[in-house]
Scaffold this active site. Structure first.
Site, short mmCIF file in Angstrom:
data_model
loop_
_atom_site.label_atom_id
_atom_site.label_comp_id
_atom_site.label_asym_id
_atom_site.label_seq_id
_atom_site.Cartn_x
_atom_site.Cartn_y
_atom_site.Cartn_z
N GLN A 157 -15.47 -17.38 27.05
CA GLN A 157 -15.99 -16.02 27.16
C GLN A 157 -14.91 -14.97 26.91
OE1 GLN A 157 -17.98 -15.64 30.93
NE2 GLN A 157 -19.61 -17.06 30.39
N CYS A 171 -0.44 17.48 -0.32
CA CYS A 171 -0.16 16.11 -0.76
C CYS A 171 -0.32 15.13 0.40
CB CYS A 171 1.26 16.02 -1.32
SG CYS A 171 1.58 17.07 -2.75
N PHE A 195 1.09 24.04 18.96
CA PHE A 195 2.25 23.50 18.25
C PHE A 195 3.55 24.17 18.70
CE2 PHE A 195 -1.00 21.99 15.38
CZ PHE A 195 -0.50 20.74 14.98
N GLU A 244 13.38 14.89 6.64
CA GLU A 244 14.83 14.94 6.64
C GLU A 244 15.40 14.22 7.86
OE1 GLU A 244 15.17 19.15 4.18
OE2 GLU A 244 16.13 18.99 6.14
N ARG A 260 -8.66 -23.86 16.99
CA ARG A 260 -7.68 -24.17 18.03
C ARG A 260 -8.41 -24.65 19.28
NH1 ARG A 260 -2.46 -25.56 19.53
NH2 ARG A 260 -1.84 -24.45 21.43
N GLU A 286 3.35 10.22 7.88
CA GLU A 286 2.21 11.06 7.50
C GLU A 286 1.56 11.73 8.72
OE1 GLU A 286 2.33 11.28 4.51
OE2 GLU A 286 2.77 9.36 3.59
N GLY A 324 11.33 16.11 11.09
CA GLY A 324 10.20 15.24 10.79
C GLY A 324 8.89 15.99 10.87
N ARG A 338 0.83 -1.21 0.00
CA ARG A 338 0.00 0.00 0.00
C ARG A 338 0.86 1.25 0.00
NH1 ARG A 338 0.00 3.99 2.85
NH2 ARG A 338 -0.07 2.79 4.79
#
Length: 390
Positions: free
Chosen positions: A285, A244, A389, A139, A274, A369, A143, A96
């Site tokens: 349970q 992007c 931030f 880089e 199993r 991402e 990040g 992916r």
């Protein structure tokens, strides 16, 4: 009233039209034939052999840049692209990632911000899988704060001279074109860099314990001289790469649920066969509680992906909503894999089953991402109106 379907307990398939189902079936069948029989071996050896052939096959089924219009792209809906990502990641996150970086990052950047000449030069070959692309933003020392990137491009007459390093770049060592973001005197700009240009190299990163069936590289630019038409003319500033990333993060919202689904289905099958203490462990349970919780989070996540896909198709999807989906679905997918591992017991660490492979892959997906913390802050800012931030 239709019967209860353990693998589709909410009837989500009823939300899909014939074309959606056809796209899903095509990608699922391709992954079952070309990836699943081999991926455990690829993961164990830490390589993705035949990546160029796989790219051409993915191009032939319309999976590369599939939600883009024109230039040989399929023009699929956002939901169809999401379904493809889910099926690809149900096979392996590395596959992916190959598709996401090619289509949602490299191709999307050129399609969205490139000149017509750049689009004609690169996109048809990339859509066909004849050309592989990569996307250079992160880089070695930068990040989550891409504004602090050190890669720099300076003008020299009509040319640009590009220097710097990028890290953790999927497809880098096999790419024909690298979309590289760099500081300039005008602000951050994107460049379509032919990888055969003098001064450009892409050494492959080895010794990974995650995304092992994937090509991951460093990009090194040592005074790479580029013509004026290498710069992407349609954007200046961080809104370019971040736009992007939003497109790529959307695919992850779906893809992570593919890894979760594969792990859940492996655990469900295992629990029904199993035996311990004279009966299948699925009859106890505690195991049923685990399976129920896994199914809840899996199908809530798929519903969330569907909802966001419909919003993207309608043109109403916001970046904060993408953060909502990426944060939730990857985090829950990892928990599903970990719970599935407990159901499989010692067998859960074996490559005979997909669970540990998916769990370790998702550790990378959790970070790239946008880390958990970054998406939490995106949502925190949206909720409070206060920027945490800095």
């Amino acid at each position: 009233m239709s019967a209860f379907q353990p693998l589709d307990p909410l009837g989500i398939d009823e939300l899909l039209g014939p074309e959606d189902l056809a796209v899903r079936a095509t990608v699922r069948d391709w992954a079952a034939d070309r990836v699943l029989p081999h991926v455990a071996g690829w993961y164990e050896s830490g390589e993705l052999p035949g990546i160029r052939e796989l790219a051409r096959e993915l191009g032939s089924i319309g999976a590369l840049g599939m939600s883009l219009e024109g230039y040989g792209c399929a023009g699929a809906s956002a939901v169809q692209y999401g379904l493809a990502c889910l099926e690809l990641e149900a096979a392996d996150s590395g596959i992916r990632s190959l598709v996401s970086v090619q289509g949602s990052l490299a191709m999307y950047a050129i399609w969205k911000y490139g000149s017509e000449e750049q689009k004609q030069r690169w996109l048809p070959g990339m859509a066909a899988g004849e050309l592989i692309g990569c996307f250079g933003l992160t880089e070695p020392d930068v990040g989550s704060d891409p504004a602090a990137m050190r890669t720099y491009a300076k003008r020299d007459g009509t040319d640009w001279v590009l220097s710097g390093r990028k890290m953790w770049i999927t497809n880098g060592s096999v790419a024909a074109v690298a979309v590289v973001w760099a500081q300039t005197d005008e602000g951050i700009r994107g460049f379509a860099v032919p990888t055969g240009t003098a001064g450009f190299s892409a050494p492959e990163i080895k010794h990974k314990w995650s995304l092992r069936a994937s090509v991951t590289s460093e990009l090194v630019m040592d005074e790479v001289r580029l013509p004026a038409d290498a710069v992407l003319p349609g954007v200046t500033g961080l809104k370019g790469p971040l736009g992007c990333l939003s497109h790529a993060r959307y695919g992850i919202i779906w893809g992570s649920m593919g890894a979760a689904r594969a792990s859940f289905e492996a655990a469900l099958d295992y629990a029904k066969t199993r035996e311990q203490f004279g009966k299948p462990i699925g009859g106890f349970q505690l195991t049923q509680a685990k399976l129920s919780d896994m199914a809840l989070e899996l199908h809530k996540g798929i519903l969330l992906a569907h909802h966001l896909g419909r919003r993207m198709d309608a043109g109403t999807l916001r970046p904060e909503q993408i953060s909502f989906g990426k944060l939730n679905n990857v985090r829950e997918a990892i928990e599903i894999c970990r719970t599935a591992r407990t159901i499989l017991g010692a067998n859960g660490i074996s490559l005979e089953y997909p669970v540990m492979r998916h769990a370790t892959n998702l550790e990378s997906v959790l970070t790239y991402e946008g880390t958990v913390e970054m998406h939490q802050l995106v949502l925190g800012k949206a909720l409070t109106g206060l920027d945490a931030f800095r």
